[in-house]
Design an enzyme around this catalytic site. Structure first.
Site, PDB file in Angstrom:
ATOM      1  N   ASP A 294      42.691  39.290  39.993  1.00 49.49           N
ATOM      2  CA  ASP A 294      41.390  39.781  40.636  1.00 49.49           C
ATOM      3  C   ASP A 294      41.618  40.400  41.775  1.00 49.49           C
ATOM      4  O   ASP A 294      41.014  41.498  42.124  1.00 49.49           O
ATOM      5  CB  ASP A 294      40.445  38.584  40.807  1.00 49.49           C
ATOM      6  CG  ASP A 294      40.209  37.818  39.635  1.00 49.49           C
ATOM      7  OD1 ASP A 294      39.037  37.729  38.937  1.00 49.49           O
ATOM      8  OD2 ASP A 294      40.926  36.938  39.179  1.00 49.49           O
TER       9      ASP A 294
ATOM     10  N   THR B  58      37.545  35.350  34.405  1.00 47.93           N
ATOM     11  CA  THR B  58      38.496  35.067  34.967  1.00 47.93           C
ATOM     12  C   THR B  58      38.865  33.345  34.730  1.00 47.93           C
ATOM     13  O   THR B  58      40.062  32.958  34.436  1.00 47.93           O
ATOM     14  CB  THR B  58      38.333  34.905  36.449  1.00 47.93           C
ATOM     15  OG1 THR B  58      37.930  36.295  36.862  1.00 47.93           O
ATOM     16  CG2 THR B  58      39.306  34.452  37.328  1.00 47.93           C
TER      17      THR B  58
HETATM   18 MG    MG Z   1      35.373  39.234  37.715  1.00 49.43          MG
END
Ligand code: MG
Ligand code: AMP
Ligand code: MG
Length: 311
Positions: free
Chosen positions: A54, A125
């Site tokens: 990320d 995620t």
């Molecule tokens: Mg995200």
């Protein structure tokens, strides 16, 4: 006399860049996973995570875009310290096929400073950390006058279970008025109601809303991008999420891809989402997205759910 071809419109150049940048993002997502150390950090809770992927992907996308288009407003999901970005993370390419496309006339005079880019460097995620790899997408959405008008979705692990000959990963892109590309449009058979929703952010409200719609089947998968791909590929007929939690960077690019092929994405009340730069990030009134028959689902949202979800 030398006649110079005029250069493509800003929007076309931006989408062509975003396409190449999203492809590089997909490679970063795969390489972090292959490296084995995900560097997981909890943000607001144990189901709100951030990984090294990320962080690196957001740096890559935002710096690459800012370098080429310095007047853009870019809003990324991750809160990162200001830092020097490694040149290896910068992508300067522009996808040629997009540069050849005509810009829809209503967008041909747009200036760089009028555009807002919403970046979700890694959507899904939680699923990424659990090995549900095809749930993961990279989302770059482009807004003008508060509306989502162009978007790119990279799915880094598309085909990952399809065998060694299959090409790993794909990039889907679209512009309103031009269309959406990079996938095969398919529809759920008429009269079948298949609902797709969250697998890791469920609640009583989320489930009450789905029950009221009397679905034939409910799919619980990760990622806003992934769920919109299910709608355009005929795997689900509605994405229903009667809860806050989803943000503007989750919906901007997916909304464009869906709308470019005739679909619709709203909050749970049926109202359009706004994407101007000052807008609140949270989609507090949930998400309702369909390829067809949006009214069927909107009309079945219970009053109790509507009362609980104020925009
Ligand atoms: Mg995200
Ligand atoms: P999901 O369908 O659960 O994968 O959610 C779609 C997107 O909204 C993902 O980016 C999630 O991280 C985000 N999201 C949804 N609900 C929440 C929540 N309660 N907390 C944090 N993020 C959420
Ligand atoms: Mg997300």
């Amino acid at each position: 006399m030398l006649i110079m071809a005029s250069s493509p419109a800003v929007l076309i150049r931006l989408v062509a860049s975003a396409y190449s940048i999203a492809q590089k993002a997909g490679m970063i997502v795969r390489s972090v996973m292959a490296g084995g150390d995900l560097g997981i950090v909890e943000k607001t809770s144990s189901v709100d995570l951030q990984t090294k992927a990320d962080r690196l992907v957001q740096m890559s996308i935002c710096s690459s875009l800012a370098q080429k288009f310095p007047k853009l407003t870019i809003i990324g999901e991750e809160d990162l310290p200001v830092q020097e970005v490694d040149q290896e993370l910068i992508e300067d390419g522009q996808w040629e096929e997009i540069l050849k496309k005509p810009c829809p006339t209503q967008y041909s005079a747009i200036k760089e400073e009028d555009l807002v880019v919403w970046v979700d460097p890694l959507d899904g995620t939680k699923e990424y950390t659990e090995g549900l790899l095809d749930n993961v997408t990279v989302l770059i959405g482009i807004a003008y006058e508060g509306r989502a008008i162009a978007g790119v979705i990279n799915q880094p692990y598309y085909n990952y279970q399809a065998g060694a000959d299959a090409v790993l990963g794909r990039t889907i892109w679209g512009i309103l008025g031009l269309g959406a590309f990079g996938f095969q449009l398919n529809e759920v058979p008429d009269g079948k109601h298949i609902i797709t929703t969250t697998r890791s952010h469920s609640s009583k409200l989320v489930n009450d809303c789905i029950s009221a719609m009397n679905p034939d089947n409910v799919l619980r998968v990760g990622g806003a991008g992934n769920k919109i791909i299910q709608l355009i590929e005929g795997k689900a007929s509605a994405y229903v999420f009667a809860s806050p939690g989803c943000k503007k960077w989750d919906t901007c690019a997916p909304e464009v891809i869906l709308c470019a092929v005739g679909g619709k994405l709203t909050d749970i009340h049926g109202n359009a989402l706004q994407y101007h730069k000052e807008v609140k990030h949270m989609n507090s009134a949930g998400v309702l997205a369909t390829l067809r028959n949006h009214d069927y689902y909107a009309s079945r949202v219970p009053e109790t759910v509507k009362k609980a979800l104020v925009p």
